[in-house]
Structure formats: structure tokens, C-alpha cells
Design a protein around this motif. Structure first.
Motif, PDB file in Angstrom:
ATOM      1  N   CYS A  48       0.807  -1.224   0.000  1.00  0.00           N
ATOM      2  CA  CYS A  48       0.000   0.000   0.000  1.00  0.00           C
ATOM      3  C   CYS A  48       0.839   1.272   0.000  1.00  0.00           C
ATOM      4  CB  CYS A  48      -0.929  -0.003   1.202  1.00  0.00           C
ATOM      5  SG  CYS A  48      -0.055   0.163   2.777  1.00  0.00           S
ATOM      6  N   THR A  49       2.124   1.178  -0.291  1.00  0.00           N
ATOM      7  CA  THR A  49       3.019   2.335  -0.218  1.00  0.00           C
ATOM      8  C   THR A  49       2.641   3.416  -1.219  1.00  0.00           C
ATOM      9  OG1 THR A  49       4.820   0.928   0.556  1.00  0.00           O
ATOM     10  CG2 THR A  49       5.434   3.078  -0.327  1.00  0.00           C
ATOM     11  N   VAL A  50       2.528   4.630  -0.706  1.00  0.00           N
ATOM     12  CA  VAL A  50       2.328   5.840  -1.504  1.00  0.00           C
ATOM     13  C   VAL A  50       3.289   6.889  -0.946  1.00  0.00           C
ATOM     14  CG1 VAL A  50      -0.114   5.337  -1.978  1.00  0.00           C
ATOM     15  CG2 VAL A  50       0.487   6.774  -0.018  1.00  0.00           C
ATOM     16  N   HIS A  51       3.353   8.041  -1.575  1.00  0.00           N
ATOM     17  CA  HIS A  51       4.173   9.128  -1.041  1.00  0.00           C
ATOM     18  C   HIS A  51       3.256  10.184  -0.426  1.00  0.00           C
ATOM     19  CE1 HIS A  51       7.831   8.387  -3.866  1.00  0.00           C
ATOM     20  NE2 HIS A  51       7.510   7.325  -3.155  1.00  0.00           N
ATOM     21  N   ASN A  53       3.828  13.971   0.939  1.00  0.00           N
ATOM     22  CA  ASN A  53       4.834  15.038   0.910  1.00  0.00           C
ATOM     23  C   ASN A  53       6.191  14.501   0.456  1.00  0.00           C
ATOM     24  OD1 ASN A  53       2.973  16.939   1.659  1.00  0.00           O
ATOM     25  ND2 ASN A  53       3.609  17.028   3.786  1.00  0.00           N
ATOM     26  N   GLY A  54       6.163  13.602  -0.535  1.00  0.00           N
ATOM     27  CA  GLY A  54       7.378  13.106  -1.149  1.00  0.00           C
ATOM     28  C   GLY A  54       8.060  11.947  -0.442  1.00  0.00           C
ATOM     29  N   LYS A  55       7.491  11.466   0.654  1.00  0.00           N
ATOM     30  CA  LYS A  55       8.116  10.370   1.394  1.00  0.00           C
ATOM     31  C   LYS A  55       7.220   9.143   1.386  1.00  0.00           C
ATOM     32  CE  LYS A  55      10.807  13.360   4.146  1.00  0.00           C
ATOM     33  NZ  LYS A  55      11.300  13.939   5.246  1.00  0.00           N
ATOM     34  N   PRO A  56       7.812   7.950   1.213  1.00  0.00           N
ATOM     35  CA  PRO A  56       7.010   6.722   1.205  1.00  0.00           C
ATOM     36  C   PRO A  56       6.378   6.449   2.567  1.00  0.00           C
ATOM     37  CG  PRO A  56       9.247   6.306   0.396  1.00  0.00           C
ATOM     38  CD  PRO A  56       9.228   7.686   0.966  1.00  0.00           C
ATOM     39  N   VAL A  57       5.076   6.135   2.535  1.00  0.00           N
ATOM     40  CA  VAL A  57       4.348   5.771   3.757  1.00  0.00           C
ATOM     41  C   VAL A  57       3.420   4.603   3.452  1.00  0.00           C
ATOM     42  CG1 VAL A  57       4.390   8.123   4.713  1.00  0.00           C
ATOM     43  CG2 VAL A  57       2.439   7.380   3.357  1.00  0.00           C
ATOM     44  N   ARG A  58       3.019   3.900   4.478  1.00  0.00           N
ATOM     45  CA  ARG A  58       2.058   2.807   4.368  1.00  0.00           C
ATOM     46  C   ARG A  58       0.658   3.417   4.481  1.00  0.00           C
ATOM     47  NH1 ARG A  58       6.491   0.038   3.273  1.00  0.00           N
ATOM     48  NH2 ARG A  58       6.957  -1.717   4.616  1.00  0.00           N
ATOM     49  N   SER A  59      -0.066   3.437   3.391  1.00  0.00           N
ATOM     50  CA  SER A  59      -1.375   4.104   3.380  1.00  0.00           C
ATOM     51  C   SER A  59      -2.420   3.371   4.215  1.00  0.00           C
ATOM     52  CB  SER A  59      -1.872   4.304   1.951  1.00  0.00           C
ATOM     53  OG  SER A  59      -2.069   3.071   1.290  1.00  0.00           O
ATOM     54  N   CYS A  60      -2.157   2.117   4.564  1.00  0.00           N
ATOM     55  CA  CYS A  60      -3.100   1.384   5.416  1.00  0.00           C
ATOM     56  C   CYS A  60      -2.956   1.778   6.877  1.00  0.00           C
ATOM     57  CB  CYS A  60      -2.926  -0.134   5.268  1.00  0.00           C
ATOM     58  SG  CYS A  60      -1.431  -0.803   6.043  1.00  0.00           S
ATOM     59  N   GLN A  61      -1.922   2.536   7.205  1.00  0.00           N
ATOM     60  CA  GLN A  61      -1.633   2.863   8.598  1.00  0.00           C
ATOM     61  C   GLN A  61      -1.879   4.318   8.962  1.00  0.00           C
ATOM     62  OE1 GLN A  61      -0.535   0.434  11.102  1.00  0.00           O
ATOM     63  NE2 GLN A  61      -1.674  -0.534   9.436  1.00  0.00           N
ATOM     64  N   ILE A  62      -2.294   5.130   8.007  1.00  0.00           N
ATOM     65  CA  ILE A  62      -2.559   6.529   8.343  1.00  0.00           C
ATOM     66  C   ILE A  62      -3.992   6.881   7.970  1.00  0.00           C
ATOM     67  CG2 ILE A  62      -0.147   7.209   8.145  1.00  0.00           C
ATOM     68  CD1 ILE A  62      -0.749   8.461   5.476  1.00  0.00           C
ATOM     69  N   SER A  63      -4.537   7.789   8.717  1.00  0.00           N
ATOM     70  CA  SER A  63      -5.929   8.168   8.477  1.00  0.00           C
ATOM     71  C   SER A  63      -6.028   9.118   7.293  1.00  0.00           C
ATOM     72  CB  SER A  63      -6.515   8.839   9.720  1.00  0.00           C
ATOM     73  OG  SER A  63      -5.948  10.127   9.902  1.00  0.00           O
ATOM     74  N   ALA A  64      -7.166   9.090   6.656  1.00  0.00           N
ATOM     75  CA  ALA A  64      -7.408  10.003   5.540  1.00  0.00           C
ATOM     76  C   ALA A  64      -7.375  11.446   6.038  1.00  0.00           C
ATOM     77  CB  ALA A  64      -8.750   9.694   4.888  1.00  0.00           C
ATOM     78  N   GLU A  65      -7.914  11.676   7.211  1.00  0.00           N
ATOM     79  CA  GLU A  65      -7.951  13.036   7.745  1.00  0.00           C
ATOM     80  C   GLU A  65      -6.557  13.589   8.019  1.00  0.00           C
ATOM     81  OE1 GLU A  65     -10.687  12.608  11.028  1.00  0.00           O
ATOM     82  OE2 GLU A  65     -12.361  13.211   9.742  1.00  0.00           O
ATOM     83  N   SER A  66      -5.575  12.720   8.259  1.00  0.00           N
ATOM     84  CA  SER A  66      -4.221  13.181   8.571  1.00  0.00           C
ATOM     85  C   SER A  66      -3.490  13.744   7.351  1.00  0.00           C
ATOM     86  CB  SER A  66      -3.394  12.053   9.186  1.00  0.00           C
ATOM     87  OG  SER A  66      -3.031  11.101   8.206  1.00  0.00           O
ATOM     88  N   ILE A  67      -4.032  13.546   6.160  1.00  0.00           N
ATOM     89  CA  ILE A  67      -3.341  14.053   4.971  1.00  0.00           C
ATOM     90  C   ILE A  67      -3.865  15.405   4.501  1.00  0.00           C
ATOM     91  CG2 ILE A  67      -2.656  11.765   4.153  1.00  0.00           C
ATOM     92  CD1 ILE A  67      -4.929  12.280   1.954  1.00  0.00           C
ATOM     93  N   VAL A  68      -4.839  15.950   5.195  1.00  0.00           N
ATOM     94  CA  VAL A  68      -5.337  17.279   4.844  1.00  0.00           C
ATOM     95  C   VAL A  68      -4.163  18.263   4.923  1.00  0.00           C
ATOM     96  CG1 VAL A  68      -6.879  19.154   5.530  1.00  0.00           C
ATOM     97  CG2 VAL A  68      -7.690  16.793   5.579  1.00  0.00           C
ATOM     98  N   GLY A  69      -3.974  19.027   3.860  1.00  0.00           N
ATOM     99  CA  GLY A  69      -2.873  19.989   3.797  1.00  0.00           C
ATOM    100  C   GLY A  69      -1.572  19.384   3.308  1.00  0.00           C
ATOM    101  N   LYS A  70      -1.596  18.100   2.976  1.00  0.00           N
ATOM    102  CA  LYS A  70      -0.402  17.417   2.480  1.00  0.00           C
ATOM    103  C   LYS A  70      -0.650  16.964   1.049  1.00  0.00           C
ATOM    104  CE  LYS A  70       0.702  15.943   7.116  1.00  0.00           C
ATOM    105  NZ  LYS A  70       0.714  14.847   8.064  1.00  0.00           N
ATOM    106  N   SER A  71       0.424  16.575   0.381  1.00  0.00           N
ATOM    107  CA  SER A  71       0.333  16.111  -0.999  1.00  0.00           C
ATOM    108  C   SER A  71       0.579  14.612  -1.054  1.00  0.00           C
ATOM    109  CB  SER A  71       1.372  16.850  -1.847  1.00  0.00           C
ATOM    110  OG  SER A  71       1.316  16.411  -3.175  1.00  0.00           O
TER     111      SER A  71
END
Length: 152
Positions: A48-51, A53-71
Motif C-alpha cells: 500500500c506504499t504511496v508518497h 509530501n514526497g516520502k514513502p508511507v504505508r497508506s493502510c496505517q494513516i488516516s485520511a484526515e491526517s493528509i489534509v494539507g499534504k500532498s
């Protein structure tokens, strides 16, 4: 339901999500971006890796709301034409067998090449060790990253 504004693959989207929605679920089910895969759901496999703010993260482990204001960049946004050096090298080196983990592998590799322009085999192995390929195409993955590094 909460309404959030997110920037995914360079475009702003307004999305309705439930409070506990993961980024993975939001990408796949709300935005129709199916390239990001559900693997283990525990942040262990890397499918599930995506970037963010340009850094790889596990998208299954972060909330959708936590990406507000990020790319957010998914495999669909890595290159509009699918011609990123890593994508071309993946084809050239015939990396995928089943292909399930490959979008996560490529996104992880893109993170490596962004931070290390010409990584050694040892650096590639160490950096990519967090992503699992059930088919065991690790040597081809290493070859593809080495080839792509020459073009990035």
C-alpha cells in the motif's frame, strides 16, 4: 461522515470519509485509484506504499484526515504516461510475476532514488527490505532500481 479536501496526484479533491477511514481505503474506494493495493492491513508488507509530501508511507496505517494539507502521490501519479524510469526498468527487467506488490515496490524505490541518486546494491537491499514480494523477485527488483538510477 466528514468532508475533507485532499491533494492527490497534483489535483485537489473533496472527499466524504468516515472518521476512522484509512488513506488506503479513501484512495481505492472513494477516489477510484486502484493501483495502491491492500496487502496485510498492518503496515508490514508495503503493498500500500504511496508518497505523502514526497516520502514513502504505508497508506493502510494513516488516516485520511491526517493528509489534509499534504500532498499524496500514488502509482497513478508517479508519471502521467507511465514512463518514469522505474516503471520502464520494471518492464525491461521483467520484475513482476503476480504483480500484486509492484506498485508499492515502485513507490518505495522512488523514495530511495529521490534521496540517494546512485545507491549501492547494499543500500537498495536495506531500503527495500521493508517491502515484501511473495513471488521472490528481489534480484530483479534490485536490477531494475540499479537501471533506473542511471536515468533519474
Amino acid at each position: 461522515m466528514n468532508s475533507i479536501n485532499v491533494k492527490v496526484n497534483g489535483k485537489f479533491k473533496k472527499v466524504e470519509v468516515i472518521e476512522e477511514a484509512t488513506l488506503l481505503w479513501t484512495l481505492r474506494e472513494k477516489l477510484g485509484l486502484k493501483g495502491t493495493k491492500f496487502g496485510c492491513g498492518a503496515g508490514l508488507c508495503g503493498a500500500c506504499t504511496v508518497h505523502v509530501n514526497g516520502k514513502p508511507v504505508r497508506s493502510c496505517q494513516i488516516s485520511a484526515e491526517s493528509i489534509v494539507g499534504k500532498s499524496v502521490t500514488t502509482i497513478e501519479g508517479l508519471s502521467k504516461l507511465g514512463d518514469h524510469p522505474l516503471q520502464k526498468a520494471w518492464v525491461q527487467e521483467q520484475v513482476p510475476q503476480c504483480g500484486y506488490c509492484q506498485s508499492g515496490q515502485i513507490m518505495r524505490a522512488a523514495g530511495l532514488l529521490k534521496k540517494t541518486k546512485s545507491p549501492s546494491r547494499k543500500e537498495i537491499v536495506a531500503y527495500m527490505s521493508t517491502n515484501i514480494c511473495r513471488c521472490g523477485t528481489y534480484n530483479r527488483i534490485i536490477s531494475a532500481i540499479t537501471a533506473a538510477a542511471k536515468e533519474v
